[in-house]
Scaffold this motif. Structure first.
Motif, short mmCIF file in Angstrom:
data_model
loop_
_atom_site.label_atom_id
_atom_site.label_comp_id
_atom_site.label_asym_id
_atom_site.label_seq_id
_atom_site.Cartn_x
_atom_site.Cartn_y
_atom_site.Cartn_z
N GLU A 1 4.04 -17.01 1.59
CA GLU A 1 3.11 -16.96 2.85
C GLU A 1 3.10 -15.36 3.44
N GLY A 2 2.76 -15.40 4.33
CA GLY A 2 2.63 -13.94 5.10
C GLY A 2 3.93 -13.31 5.33
N ILE A 3 3.77 -11.93 5.56
CA ILE A 3 5.12 -11.28 5.85
C ILE A 3 4.82 -10.56 7.18
N GLU A 4 5.55 -10.86 8.22
CA GLU A 4 5.12 -10.41 9.48
C GLU A 4 6.20 -9.10 9.88
N GLU A 5 7.12 -8.83 9.54
CA GLU A 5 7.91 -8.06 9.86
C GLU A 5 7.82 -6.76 9.15
N ARG A 6 7.64 -5.62 9.77
CA ARG A 6 7.34 -4.24 9.31
C ARG A 6 8.49 -3.79 8.43
N GLU A 7 9.51 -4.11 8.64
CA GLU A 7 10.68 -3.56 7.58
C GLU A 7 10.76 -4.36 6.14
N LYS A 8 10.16 -5.53 6.20
CA LYS A 8 10.08 -6.31 5.03
C LYS A 8 8.73 -5.85 4.32
N ILE A 9 7.91 -5.50 4.91
CA ILE A 9 6.44 -4.92 4.34
C ILE A 9 6.90 -3.43 3.70
N GLU A 10 7.77 -2.61 4.26
CA GLU A 10 7.87 -1.20 3.95
C GLU A 10 8.67 -1.47 2.52
N LEU A 11 9.46 -2.44 2.33
CA LEU A 11 10.23 -2.66 1.05
C LEU A 11 9.23 -2.68 -0.14
N LEU A 12 7.91 -3.17 0.18
CA LEU A 12 7.07 -3.48 -0.65
C LEU A 12 6.30 -2.18 -1.44
N CYS A 13 6.50 -1.23 -0.35
CA CYS A 13 5.58 -0.03 -0.85
C CYS A 13 6.11 0.53 -2.19
N GLY A 14 5.12 0.88 -2.92
CA GLY A 14 5.27 1.33 -4.32
C GLY A 14 5.29 0.40 -5.43
N ASN A 15 5.13 -1.17 -5.15
CA ASN A 15 5.28 -2.05 -6.04
C ASN A 15 4.14 -2.73 -5.88
N PHE A 16 3.80 -3.15 -7.06
CA PHE A 16 2.59 -4.20 -7.24
C PHE A 16 2.79 -5.35 -6.69
N VAL A 17 1.54 -5.76 -5.97
CA VAL A 17 1.70 -6.92 -5.20
C VAL A 17 0.35 -7.95 -5.66
N PHE A 18 0.79 -9.47 -5.88
CA PHE A 18 -0.26 -9.85 -6.40
C PHE A 18 -0.82 -10.81 -5.17
N ALA A 19 -1.95 -11.26 -5.26
CA ALA A 19 -2.66 -11.91 -4.10
C ALA A 19 -3.42 -13.15 -4.88
N GLU A 20 -3.28 -14.28 -4.23
CA GLU A 20 -4.21 -15.69 -4.78
C GLU A 20 -5.48 -15.31 -4.25
#
Length: 105
Positions: A1-20
């Motif tokens: 599902e979605g990520i709503e907290e800025r801190e959790k989103i920042e952890l994804l920076c520089g990583n591949f993110v896959f979307a359906e």
């Protein structure tokens, strides 16, 4: 599902993110809106001689119009993505039919 907290989103920076991505069940024609990823892999046929040209492997933007890059049988074609040449398209059949004179274009 979605990520709503800025801190959790920042952890994804520089990583591949896959979307359906959900594809539409409705058959699309030339007049419909197409995303580039939907054009990739479509088989391309020329009404002139009724021959198979290859598959769309890329889409290039030019100032005037987009170009379909079609590869097949050891050749590469650049086809303007305009109604003058594209005569029919089908997302369900995964094909494009065009009327293009390669001597002219």
């Amino acid at each position: 599902e979605g990520i709503e907290e800025r801190e959790k989103i920042e952890l994804l920076c520089g990583n591949f993110v896959f979307a359906e991505v959900k594809f539409s069940e409705k058959d699309k024609s030339f007049d419909d809106e197409w995303y580039y990823y939907e054009l990739l892999g479509l088989r391309v046929f020329n009404l002139n001689g009724k021959r198979y040209l290859g598959k769309v492997c890329d889409v290039l933007d030019t100032p005037e119009y987009s170009l379909l890059v079609v590869r097949g049988e050891g050749k590469e074609f650049y086809i303007p993505f305009v109604s003058r040449y594209i005569k029919s398209m089908s997302s369900q059949k995964k094909e494009i039919w065009l009327d293009y004179d390669f001597e002219e274009g």
